[in-house]
Each structure stands twice: as structure tokens, then as C-alpha cells.
Enzyme design. Sequence first.
Site, PDB file in Angstrom:
ATOM      1  CG  MET A  78      -6.342  -3.409   4.874  1.00 45.91           C
ATOM      2  SD  MET A  78      -5.860  -0.818   4.639  1.00 45.91           S
ATOM      3  CE  MET A  78      -6.971  -1.053   6.394  1.00 45.91           C
ATOM      4  CG  HIS A  79     -11.238  -2.424   3.687  1.00 48.34           C
ATOM      5  ND1 HIS A  79     -11.484  -1.699   4.254  1.00 48.34           N
ATOM      6  CD2 HIS A  79     -11.000  -1.948   2.438  1.00 48.34           C
ATOM      7  CE1 HIS A  79     -10.784  -0.300   4.706  1.00 48.34           C
ATOM      8  NE2 HIS A  79     -10.359  -0.780   3.137  1.00 48.34           N
ATOM      9  CG  ASP A 237      -3.001  -2.771   0.716  1.00 51.87           C
ATOM     10  OD1 ASP A 237      -4.087  -1.392   1.725  1.00 51.87           O
ATOM     11  OD2 ASP A 237      -4.357  -3.404  -0.054  1.00 51.87           O
TER      12      ASP A 237
END
Length: 489
Positions: A78-79, A237
Site C-alpha cells: 500500500m501507499h 495487501d
Amino acid sequence: MYYIGVDLGTSAVKLLLMTGDGKIEKIVSEEYSLYFPHPGWSEQKPEDWLDAVLKGIKELTEGIDKTQVAGIGAGGQMHGLVVLDKDDQVIRPAILWNDGRTQEETDYLNDTIGKDKLRSYTGNIAFAGFTAPKILWMKKNEPENFAKIAKIMLPKDYINYKLSGVNSTDYSDASGMLLLDVKNKCWSKEMLDICGITEDMMPKLYESYDITGTLLPEMAKELGLPESVKIVAGAGDNAAAAIGTGTVGNGRCNISLGTSGTLFISSDSFNVPPDGIHSFAHADGAYHLMGCMLSAASCNKWFMDQIIRTSDYPKEQEGITDDKLGRNHVYYLPYLMGERAPHNDPFCRSCFIGMTMDTSREDMTQAVLEGVAFGIRDSLEEIKRLGVDVKKSMACGGGMKSPLWRMIFANVLNITLTIPETEQGPGYGGAILAAVACGEYSSVQDACDKLIRVTGEVKPDPDLAALYEKRYQTFRKLYPALKGIFPEL
């Protein structure tokens, strides 16, 4: 029919081939490089991800009837900030979830814009790993690159875009950007304005089990798959891993002990979280609360590989006998890369405290295992403030394969841990989402009810849990005592 699950991780992509009844036929993994151009920075090349995914899909589908492949679903790190120009070329390497360069931007968002406004815009406050601070960093430090931005996407969505030609994301992954109004599931105009970007740069939003497109003709040809293969929105995830363990429905909990560690609690409704906790959309269409620590099983890997230099992890745990549990005099703070939940402090660092002349190798190993469990307990304590009462949790991730570590976790948290029969993390969740999207199951809940089975459980021992309760109360005093010193280091 076959469904491909993609787990786009930080060190490698792991792909699995699942049949409609949930059986995993084959698993392949492809590694790629991780770059640290400056201390505290962490980057990867999106092109490397794509090369690895294409290579992995070819290997995964070798020898099967490829016309039976129905869908592809991804769970991804992520991110990460992936930016493309008007010609769809990657502008710069992706800035990853564990990159720590954005403290100034994070402080600006939390302190100048203000946490209350951020919560009203997105439901969350800023963390250094989130995507919005990265955009602000790029705007300030790389204005020429910032000016080229035509598309902004997350790591797994770059893969989906290259496969389908559709710029899409799902609500669970988008929740970690600090650009999404999580409660109302739409892009936050206020946050886009703060970052100096526009909605036409952003991907279209979908539920994780929605079909976003099909394989582009050129991709179908390269992979030898039908153009009818459906690309599914997928999930971040942690949300994908939660699907893979059946953590759906109100109040269900999953603890994942991988490179990072997460405490994930599903919820039917949106909750405004405490400062150190995230409140995100879930891949089942609802919401979840999550505490994420940046270094979990990686703490043990660091201690084994770099400090005592052994690859025999089980042997190092053999000397940690039951009589030693809850009685260790050594404490370990698991902050190798700073910490996210619940401290939101990129400056804090790992350390051992309490060592004496009789401290042994086993004591230090035990302290590492316990320190990670105490770190997850910190997040659990914050979530309890919302009135959430956790009695049981699924346990997944490489660290949870250790019976000793499972026992420590069960007693530190004083909850029962259940062990799933199939534990393949985000890739399995991605494949399940693809199966739901293609009509194999009526809903995510239906798929999890039919596919997820438990093979065992670990219950806390009241006496041992009491010993760990006393030790945890000491542990939780250590970070506040050292907080002012960490920036000096």
C-alpha cells in the site's frame, strides 16, 4: 475455471493459481530490487514489478488449459506513489510505504492543516508512509517532475493498468493515500486541493470485487491468455490478506506477522480512529480498523541474520522453554524503521533494555519475539478505546509459523489465535476476489464461508497471560521515556 492471485510485495511478487473450489494448483515467485538512494528513503521501479508479474504469470500458467483462466486479482503493497506522464511513462521510481522522507510534510498536514480537518476530509490523520505527504514532498523537492504528472496510482494499480488499460483502484487501497473520504468512498476535494492535484489524475474507484476491465490484446498475446480474462480491482495487501483468512463480518480479527505487522479488525460501519490507528474501507465492501507496525517478523530476521548470524531460526528458539516465558528481564523495542501504529514516529529506534551480566543469547531472542507482540498489543489497546472487544483472531504471516511466537502472542494479547488451513496472504485473497467477480461465488462472505477452514488454535494460559500483563505494563512505559532522545540519535 482458474483464478490468478497476485501478491505484489516489497521484495518479490508471489503469484498463485487457484481453482474455483479454492484449491491452489501452483505458486511462483519473482524477486526485484529495492533501492535506498538516501538514508531513510525506499524506492522501486514500477517497470520491474511489471516484468516480474508477466514472467510469473507465464510460468504459473505453463502446462494448463489457458482458456480456463477467468480472472486476475491482486493484493499489493500500500501507499506507494506511482506517477505517470501524459505518454504513460513512469516519471520517477515509486516512493514506497516504508519510505521516511516525508516527516516535514506529515507534520505540516497534522499540525498546520490540523488533525481534526484531516479526519473530516478523509477519516484519518497523516502518517509519513501515506501517499499524500509523498505528493507534497515531490511538489516541493522535484517541481519539474511534479509538473509532468498526468496519472497517480498505487503499486498494484500500475500492474492492473498495464494489463487492462484502465486506471482504477479499490477503496481499501485508496484509503491509505490520505486522499480518499473513506466514510463516503469518494476522493476528497479538499485533500486534492491541498496537494495541488486534480481528480482527473486519480484512478476511478471500485469495490475490490468489481471487474475493472479485461486483458489488453497485446497483453493477452504476450501471456497466451484469452482477451476475455477479467481484471479485478483487488485490494491493499492487508485487506487482501484478511479476505484470505476469512476476516469478514463485524468484529472479526486477523493478525499478520510478516515484514511488517498488522492488527486488522473488520467492521460493518466506519469508525473515527484514535491518532495512531487507521480506519479504512475493507475489501468486502464494509470497513476495518487497523494498527500497522513497520518492523515485525523483520525484527527477528534482522537479529538472526545480522547480529547472531544464523539461518536456523527454529534452533535459536529451542532454548526458550516454557518456564522462561513471561519472566524475561530483557525488553526489546521493535522500531527498526521508526514506527507507525500507534506512535506515528519515524525517529524512534530499536533497542534492548534490561541486560545484565547473565543475559543470554536466548534471552535476547525471546525479547525480540516478545517486543513485537507487545508492539501489536499497543495497537490493540488503542482500538479497545472504541469499545471493540477482541476475544479471538486469525493468525497469518511467516512469523506465525513459529509455535513459540504464536504462544507468546496469544498470552501477551490474552486472546485465542486460530490457524487457517491455507495461508497464502494477499495472493489468496486476490484470487478469491477474482472468483467472486467472475460469479463463482455470490459474495465475498459466501466465498470465505465456503473456502476458509481452520486447522488449529492456541489459547492463552491464565497464569502466563497474567505474567505478560505485568511485563506489558513495563514495556508501554519505555517508548514515552525514550521518545525525546530518539531524534538526537
